[in-house]
Design an enzyme around this catalytic site. Structure first.
Site: not given
Ligand code: F6P
Length: 358
Positions: A12, A282-284, A182, A184, A76, A140, A175
């Protein structure tokens, strides 16, 4: 011909990768090496080898840019890991082809900028006789072998910014606002971002939560006159009486995501409060790196180039006690650094009345 080193970015993407590439290019130039940047992760090593030269000119102005100018993939031919702890073997022919490509182009050492999965691949290449140097990368921040990785600070900044924005709308509407972030296996982004953004609850994989405790914490806040709440949920968080929300991706890898919506629905049902969930996604991971990540990325890149010149193969750049040094790649793979529930950070969060839903 000038002596050559290769570099690739794998897995990533993450803010700070371009700072690493620039650091490698500039330091290598001083050491009299030419740098070939192989494109799209390890895939660039497939015959005939696709690359671009990274030098002063081609890396000029790239530091503030997110992502990586040489591309990346977590798919890949070279994937050596599909989930936490799983290890697969990269086909011997694929490795042999890559070795030939590198030798045909006169590349003496290959710098691999990647996370745990990419380091597992690096180890297999090293074992097959390719001189490898690792540079740890993950937003992470969960690699045991280094105290910090670049990209994490930028991700935390994005979470903090999102919480600041959610704060005002949460108070206006009274609210409960959930922010799924993110993480995991490790809750570092949620923990740091949650503290910095003034969250009232942080749910992380290392501390399984209970819905009773989550709801109780929101009720307690109401009793004290706070009629809104901000909850940060790491994507890998899970209820003690349940399971993480995950699915298997096309390539067989574990993909998380969705727990924020589940928590929001449960809170709404149990409290009757209006609840909304935002998935930061993915903004983060995109956008410009923070100051810290630019500096850390530069330091990692320079160190990697020096390691290549000095022949420290089979090693990975590591940040310890404010110093950039190196450790064997073999000691770095498969060792995740998780949040300890007893740590000072978690205690600090509890001391400012952040609940972990436990
Ligand atoms: O390991 C980095 C990470 O950004 C995780 O925090 C997240 O779960 C994962 O990659 C997301 O991966 P992808 O971009 O393949 O969806």
């Amino acid at each position: 011909m000038k002596r050559r080193i290769g570099v690739l970015t794998s897995g990533g993407d993450c803010p700070g990768l371009n700072a690493v590439l620039r650091g490698i290019a500039l330091a290598a130039e001083k050491l009299n090496f030419e740098v070939l940047g192989f494109l799209d992760g390890f895939e660039g090593l497939l015959p005939p080898g696709t690359f671009r030269v990274l030098d002063r000119r081609s890396t000029s102005g790239i530091m503030p840019r997110g992502g990586t100018i040489i591309g990346t993939t977590n798919r890949g031919h070279f994937v050596a890991k599909v989930g936490a702890g799983d290890r697969t073997v990269v086909a011997a022919q694929v490795i042999e082809d890559a070795r030939k490509v590198l030798s045909n182009h006169g590349v003496e050492a290959l710098i691999i900028v990647g996370g745990d999965g990419s380091m597992t691949t690096a180890l297999q290449l090293q074992e097959a006789g390719i001189n490898c140097i690792g540079v740890p990368k993950t937003i992470d921040n969960d690699l045991e072998a280094t105290a910090m990785t670049f990209g994490f600070d930028s991700a935390v900044a994005a979470v903090t910014d999102a919480l600041d924005r959610l704060h005002t709308t949460a108070t206006s509407h009274k609210r409960v606002m959930i922010l799924e972030v993110m993480g995991r296996h490790a809750g570092w982004i949620a923990l740091h971002g949650g503290i910095a953004g003034g969250a009232h609850m942080i749910l992380i994989p290392e501390i399984p939560f209970s819905y009773d405790a989550v709801v109780e914490a929101i009720r307690m806040r109401e009793e004290r006159g706070s009629v809104y709440s901000l909850v940060v949920v790491a994507e890998g968080a899970w209820p003690a009486e349940g399971q993480p929300v995950m699915r298997h991706g096309d390539a067989g890898e574990d993909r998380f995501g969705g727990i924020g919506g589940v928590v929001a629905a449960e809170i709404a049902a149990r409290t009757g409060k209006e609840t909304r969930c935002t998935v930061l996604g993915h903004l983060q991971r995109g956008g410009p790196p923070t100051t810290l990540d630019r500096i850390l990325g530069t330091r990692f890149g320079v160190q990697a180039a020096k390691m290549a010149a000095a022949g420290h193969f089979g090693s990975m750049v590591s940040y310890q006690n404010y110093q950039v040094q190196h450790v064997p790649i073999a000691d770095a793979v498969n060792r995740l650094r998780l949040v300890s529930p007893e740590s000072q950070m978690v205690q600090t969060a509890r001391d400012v009345e952040i609940s972990f839903g436990d």
